[in-house]
Motif scaffolding. Structure first.
Motif, PDB file in Angstrom:
ATOM      1  N   ILE A 186       0.820  -1.214   0.000  1.00 53.97           N
ATOM      2  CA  ILE A 186       0.000   0.000   0.000  1.00 53.97           C
ATOM      3  C   ILE A 186       0.854   1.265   0.000  1.00 53.97           C
ATOM      4  N   ALA A 187       2.140   1.136   0.346  1.00 57.83           N
ATOM      5  CA  ALA A 187       3.030   2.300   0.307  1.00 57.83           C
ATOM      6  C   ALA A 187       4.472   1.829   0.213  1.00 57.83           C
ATOM      7  N   ASN A 188       5.280   2.644  -0.438  1.00 54.62           N
ATOM      8  CA  ASN A 188       6.717   2.419  -0.553  1.00 54.62           C
ATOM      9  C   ASN A 188       7.392   3.716  -0.125  1.00 54.62           C
ATOM     10  N   ILE A 189       8.257   3.637   0.892  1.00 56.89           N
ATOM     11  CA  ILE A 189       8.842   4.838   1.487  1.00 56.89           C
ATOM     12  C   ILE A 189      10.361   4.757   1.411  1.00 56.89           C
ATOM     13  N   GLY A 190      10.982   5.768   0.809  1.00 53.89           N
ATOM     14  CA  GLY A 190      12.435   5.805   0.690  1.00 53.89           C
ATOM     15  C   GLY A 190      12.905   7.224   0.457  1.00 53.89           C
ATOM     16  N   ASN A 191      14.225   7.402   0.335  1.00 59.85           N
ATOM     17  CA  ASN A 191      14.753   8.757   0.137  1.00 59.85           C
ATOM     18  C   ASN A 191      15.503   8.908  -1.180  1.00 59.85           C
ATOM     19  N   SER A 192      15.429   7.894  -2.031  1.00 54.84           N
ATOM     20  CA  SER A 192      16.134   7.943  -3.310  1.00 54.84           C
ATOM     21  C   SER A 192      15.212   7.459  -4.419  1.00 54.84           C
ATOM     22  N   ALA A 193      15.462   7.945  -5.628  1.00 51.97           N
ATOM     23  CA  ALA A 193      14.666   7.496  -6.773  1.00 51.97           C
ATOM     24  C   ALA A 193      14.798   5.996  -6.980  1.00 51.97           C
ATOM     25  N   THR A 194      15.957   5.429  -6.641  1.00 52.23           N
ATOM     26  CA  THR A 194      16.146   3.986  -6.811  1.00 52.23           C
ATOM     27  C   THR A 194      15.284   3.186  -5.843  1.00 52.23           C
ATOM     28  N   ASP A 195      14.853   3.807  -4.744  1.00 50.20           N
ATOM     29  CA  ASP A 195      13.969   3.132  -3.797  1.00 50.20           C
ATOM     30  C   ASP A 195      12.545   3.038  -4.328  1.00 50.20           C
ATOM     31  N   LEU A 196      12.162   3.990  -5.170  1.00 44.41           N
ATOM     32  CA  LEU A 196      10.751   4.189  -5.481  1.00 44.41           C
ATOM     33  C   LEU A 196      10.364   3.896  -6.921  1.00 44.41           C
ATOM     34  N   SER A 197      11.327   3.868  -7.837  1.00 43.96           N
ATOM     35  CA  SER A 197      10.991   3.656  -9.244  1.00 43.96           C
ATOM     36  C   SER A 197      10.637   2.194  -9.495  1.00 43.96           C
ATOM     37  N   GLY A 198       9.948   1.951 -10.597  1.00 47.05           N
ATOM     38  CA  GLY A 198       9.647   0.577 -10.990  1.00 47.05           C
ATOM     39  C   GLY A 198       8.266   0.085 -10.624  1.00 47.05           C
ATOM     40  N   GLY A 199       7.477   0.916  -9.938  1.00 44.70           N
ATOM     41  CA  GLY A 199       6.112   0.516  -9.618  1.00 44.70           C
ATOM     42  C   GLY A 199       6.031  -0.505  -8.499  1.00 44.70           C
ATOM     43  N   HIS A 200       4.951  -1.314  -8.529  1.00 45.92           N
ATOM     44  CA  HIS A 200       4.692  -2.348  -7.525  1.00 45.92           C
ATOM     45  C   HIS A 200       4.531  -1.755  -6.130  1.00 45.92           C
ATOM     46  N   ALA A 201       3.766  -0.676  -6.070  1.00 43.22           N
ATOM     47  CA  ALA A 201       3.320  -0.065  -4.815  1.00 43.22           C
ATOM     48  C   ALA A 201       2.184   0.877  -5.176  1.00 43.22           C
ATOM     49  N   GLU A 202       1.173   0.941  -4.319  1.00 44.20           N
ATOM     50  CA  GLU A 202       0.037   1.804  -4.630  1.00 44.20           C
ATOM     51  C   GLU A 202       0.394   3.283  -4.539  1.00 44.20           C
ATOM     52  N   LYS A 203       1.296   3.615  -3.626  1.00 46.35           N
ATOM     53  CA  LYS A 203       1.679   5.013  -3.467  1.00 46.35           C
ATOM     54  C   LYS A 203       3.111   5.076  -2.947  1.00 46.35           C
ATOM     55  N   THR A 204       3.846   6.101  -3.369  1.00 43.29           N
ATOM     56  CA  THR A 204       5.219   6.272  -2.912  1.00 43.29           C
ATOM     57  C   THR A 204       5.354   7.583  -2.143  1.00 43.29           C
ATOM     58  N   PHE A 205       6.290   7.575  -1.191  1.00 42.89           N
ATOM     59  CA  PHE A 205       6.593   8.776  -0.416  1.00 42.89           C
ATOM     60  C   PHE A 205       8.105   8.946  -0.383  1.00 42.89           C
ATOM     61  N   LYS A 206       8.562  10.084  -0.907  1.00 39.93           N
ATOM     62  CA  LYS A 206      10.009  10.322  -0.995  1.00 39.93           C
ATOM     63  C   LYS A 206      10.476  11.273   0.098  1.00 39.93           C
ATOM     64  N   LEU A 207      11.379  10.773   0.919  1.00 42.06           N
ATOM     65  CA  LEU A 207      12.044  11.593   1.918  1.00 42.06           C
ATOM     66  C   LEU A 207      13.209  12.332   1.261  1.00 42.06           C
ATOM     67  N   PRO A 208      13.715  13.391   1.888  1.00 38.66           N
ATOM     68  CA  PRO A 208      14.783  14.176   1.259  1.00 38.66           C
ATOM     69  C   PRO A 208      16.123  13.449   1.251  1.00 38.66           C
ATOM     70  N   ASP A 209      16.848  13.588   0.143  1.00 36.57           N
ATOM     71  CA  ASP A 209      18.254  13.159   0.115  1.00 36.57           C
ATOM     72  C   ASP A 209      19.161  14.312  -0.298  1.00 36.57           C
ATOM     73  N   TYR A 210      18.550  15.481  -0.551  1.00 37.70           N
ATOM     74  CA  TYR A 210      19.297  16.696  -0.859  1.00 37.70           C
ATOM     75  C   TYR A 210      20.283  16.476  -1.999  1.00 37.70           C
ATOM     76  N   ASP A 211      19.721  16.057  -3.129  1.00 40.29           N
ATOM     77  CA  ASP A 211      20.512  15.829  -4.342  1.00 40.29           C
ATOM     78  C   ASP A 211      21.643  14.835  -4.112  1.00 40.29           C
ATOM     79  N   GLY A 212      21.342  13.782  -3.351  1.00 40.67           N
ATOM     80  CA  GLY A 212      22.309  12.708  -3.154  1.00 40.67           C
ATOM     81  C   GLY A 212      23.283  12.915  -2.016  1.00 40.67           C
ATOM     82  N   GLN A 213      23.127  13.984  -1.227  1.00 40.06           N
ATOM     83  CA  GLN A 213      24.035  14.195  -0.101  1.00 40.06           C
ATOM     84  C   GLN A 213      23.849  13.145   0.987  1.00 40.06           C
ATOM     85  N   LEU A 214      22.628  12.618   1.108  1.00 37.98           N
ATOM     86  CA  LEU A 214      22.375  11.532   2.048  1.00 37.98           C
ATOM     87  C   LEU A 214      22.311  10.224   1.285  1.00 37.98           C
ATOM     88  N   SER A 215      22.844   9.164   1.864  1.00 35.21           N
ATOM     89  CA  SER A 215      22.852   7.863   1.193  1.00 35.21           C
ATOM     90  C   SER A 215      21.450   7.294   1.110  1.00 35.21           C
TER      91      SER A 215
END
Length: 211
Positions: free
Chosen positions: A182-211
């Protein structure tokens, strides 16, 4: 006030890797999906990420996730097995800010996770971490309050695969076990791309400054 320094990630990784040496002493404990883009948190300073700003930005995203999850959990169909997929580093744990083992939980995310697990939702963790530190990672998550229904780490072969494709494949595996993500939660595009989740929530990574 805590800031994330350029060398912070190396320290955090070293801490976790060192903890792997004591792993044996630690107790081990397909429906059609619609992916929605989530709001991107505000951009911090170019060189340092301020801890208080990061927490405020995480809270802003989780402040949108929680009402959605309350509604979606309440609307569960008969026999539906609901699941949420989480990234780990700087999503569920404060990897670049907590220079200790166990790493502290990212509090806004833990609050959402606790609501979900208290209402029967299974929590799965999909990470790019190597399997050599699976035991200490599992212990860390449970120690700070997450109920781990499944932990996906990369084996040697996975280390050579595209991270986004690897993470998508793990979500497919979760769906194949009968869960609705029902949800996919991560801080990077690689965490969230590709589908297979009803909704995604992206936390900040500040242009890759956070891993």
């Amino acid at each position: 006030m805590t800031s994330r320094r350029p060398w912070a990630h190396r320290i955090a990784v070293s801490t976790v890797s060192a903890a792997a040496l004591v792993a044996l002493a630690v107790p081990a404990e397909a429906a059609t999906t619609t992916t929605s883009a989530s709001p991107t948190a505000t951009t911090a300073a170019a060189e340092d990420v301020d801890y208080a700003t990061w927490q405020t930005d995480c809270q802003a995203v989780m402040g949108q996730a929680l009402p959605y999850l309350k509604t979606r959990i309440a609307a569960a169909g008969p026999g539906e097995k609901q699941a949420i997929v989480f990234d780990i580093d700087n999503t569920t744990l404060e990897t670049d800010f907590g220079f200790s083992y166990p790493s502290p939980a990212n509090k806004p995310v833990l609050e959402v996770a606790k609501y979900a697990q208290e209402h029967g939702v299974s929590l799965f963790f999909v990470t790019a971490r190597p399997d050599i530190i699976a035991s200490v990672t599992n212990y860390n998550l449970k120690h700070v309050g997450y109920q781990v229904s499944g932990l996906y780490v990369r084996n040697f072969i996975d280390l050579f695969k595209d991270v986004a494709a690897y993470k998508t494949a793990q979500r497919v595996d979760i769906e194949n076990k009968g869960y609705t993500i029902i949800a996919n939660i991560g801080n990077s595009a690689t965490d969230l791309s590709g589908g297979h989740a009803e909704k995604t929530f992206k936390l900040p990574d500040y242009d890759g400054q956070l891993s």
